[in-house]
Design an enzyme around this catalytic site. Sequence first.
Site, mmCIF file in Angstrom:
data_model
loop_
_atom_site.group_PDB
_atom_site.id
_atom_site.type_symbol
_atom_site.label_atom_id
_atom_site.label_comp_id
_atom_site.label_asym_id
_atom_site.label_seq_id
_atom_site.Cartn_x
_atom_site.Cartn_y
_atom_site.Cartn_z
ATOM 1 N N SER A 132 46.220 48.719 113.359
ATOM 2 C CA SER A 132 46.374 48.180 112.014
ATOM 3 C C SER A 132 47.017 49.234 111.123
ATOM 4 C CB SER A 132 45.020 47.790 111.435
ATOM 5 O OG SER A 132 45.147 47.408 110.080
ATOM 6 N N TYR A 145 36.797 50.107 108.461
ATOM 7 C CA TYR A 145 37.761 49.415 109.325
ATOM 8 C C TYR A 145 38.941 50.339 109.627
ATOM 9 C CZ TYR A 145 41.293 46.078 110.842
ATOM 10 O OH TYR A 145 42.276 45.423 111.550
#
Length: 176
Positions: A132, A145
């Site tokens: 990501s 995250y």
Amino acid sequence: MKKVCLITGCSSGIGKSMAQELAKQGYTVFAGVRNTQTLAREACEHFIPVLLDVNEQSHIERVVNTITQRCGQLDLLINNAGFGVMGPVAEVPIEQIKNQFSTNVFAPVALTQAALPLLIKSKNAQVVNIGSVAGVFTIPFSGIYGASKAALHAISDVLRMELKPFNIHVMTVYPG
């Protein structure tokens, strides 16, 4: 011989779309899901939903054994399963942080380790880890995250070097 692929996190989104597309391209796709009924309509000889909670070692072993028995090799492993814990780092419960790292970091490593003998048999395999941009650019309220994805990126970089002698190519995809 048909190429064989295992993708985690295929219930919806990127995982499901990748599984469908690779099946169209002629791969035998093992689509990992926590509930095989979510892909019941998709199931056919070359699109095989498999029960796979990436945080359950017994699931990983069962799926690898299934691929071994049915195909004898694995050409493409896509570690796609993941989720995001959002909130201020100072307030996210430690148990949620552990779950985040278990799914986004430890599970791809466990799956890659378990699949390694099958990947080596391929002679030209690939491991794709879904990272990501949050692992590259820090964003408030998604620090946990982002940290898990940054860890996955670092592991992918090392795997790329370590698995190269086995002709296994490792790449990280950064959606978003």
